[in-house]
Design a protein around this motif. Structure first.
Motif: not given
Length: 285
Positions: A241-247, A254-273
């Protein structure tokens, strides 16, 4: 004369050390600068669209308000399916290489293939699953997406399981053998418990890796604009969805794509911590 030569060599080494230190700091600042810019842009663009509706409403048509509920749920389903499929295979393979065939030729072959899979492009995995699952079935499906992600999970779990079990002292195995425990019980009750934190860390790192994978899902589960939990049909996922919305040319998408990317980034950071915390806990214990 010897003192002069030693002094010149020492001053030359000091110059070389100073130059290397400066270059190292410049390279670090260059890399961190780009990281700060990327994260800053992501936070600036993503937080502006973050709201409760993102987690409670479906993906909207252009020009309408909506959220990312169906791709978030779809990503969770695919990730859980991938972990369920890939984790047991990875643990069993890593256990064999660390406990049963540590010095066998087969273990060397499996280790070599596993290293190739670790660095293999995810799009190649997606094409492979497309040929062996999607094409014979005649349609995209959540099962194919889960299997594609499981193929990416397996090499990470294999490597961490083998490394963690190898670090378990042989004295523990010898003590268990001396009281008559068979090897299978020794592995389950002694080795697994000693390496538990590292093995769980490997699973979390595997989840972090597949959280943002888009290419394999484009060839397997594709996407679904509507709510769907049917694994025999195309299913929505957050990276696609991020890929399709960003294009898309639509500002709200596009705003939802940015929000989705932020959600994934925060999830990955939480998993790494969490993974780092587990490693620290395992070292202390």
């Amino acid at each position: 004369m010897p003192d002069t030569i030693l002094a010149s060599r020492y001053s030359g080494r000091r110059r070389n050390n100073a130059v290397a230190t400066v270059l190292a700091f410049v390279a670090t600042a260059f890399g961190l600068g780009w990281l700060v810019l990327i994260l800053g842009s992501l936070l600036w663009q993503g937080f502006s669209g973050l709201s409760l509706a993102v987690f409670t409403e479906m993906t909207p048509p252009p020009g309408s308000s909506g959220g990312l509920l169906n791709p978030i749920v779809g990503s969770l389903i695919l990730t859980i399916l991938a972990v369920i499929i890939g984790t047991p295979i990875g643990i069993l393979a890593g256990t064999y290489m660390a406990e049963y065939g540590r010095y066998d030729r087969l273990s060397s072959v499996v280790r070599f293939i596993n290293d190739i899979l670790l660095s293999a492009p995810s799009i190649v995995v997606g094409l492979f699953i497309y040929e062996v699952m999607v094409a014979p079935m005649g349609h995209f499906s959540g099962w194919a997406g889960g299997v594609a992600l499981a193929v990416l999970v397996i090499p990470v779990v294999v490597r961490t399981t083998e490394d963690m079990l190898t670090l378990v002292p042989n004295a523990l195995r010898e003590a268990a053998t001396s009281i008559g425990l068979p090897r299978s019980l020794t592995i389950r009750r002694i080795c697994y418990r000693a390496a538990r934190a590292g093995m769980v860390t490997g699973v979390l790192l595997a989840v972090a890796r597949i959280s943002g994978e888009t290419a394999p899902l484009l060839f397997t589960s594709l996407n679904n604009q509507f709510w769907s939990n049917n694994l025999n049909a195309p299913i929505s996922s957050l990276p696609v969805v991020i890929f399709q919305f960003a294009l898309s040319p639509y500002h709200d998408w596009q705003a939802l794509a940015w929000t989705g990317a932020l959600i994934i980034t925060l999830t990955v950071l939480a998993l790494s911590i969490t993974a780092r915390a587990l490693v620290a806990t395992g070292k202390q214990s």
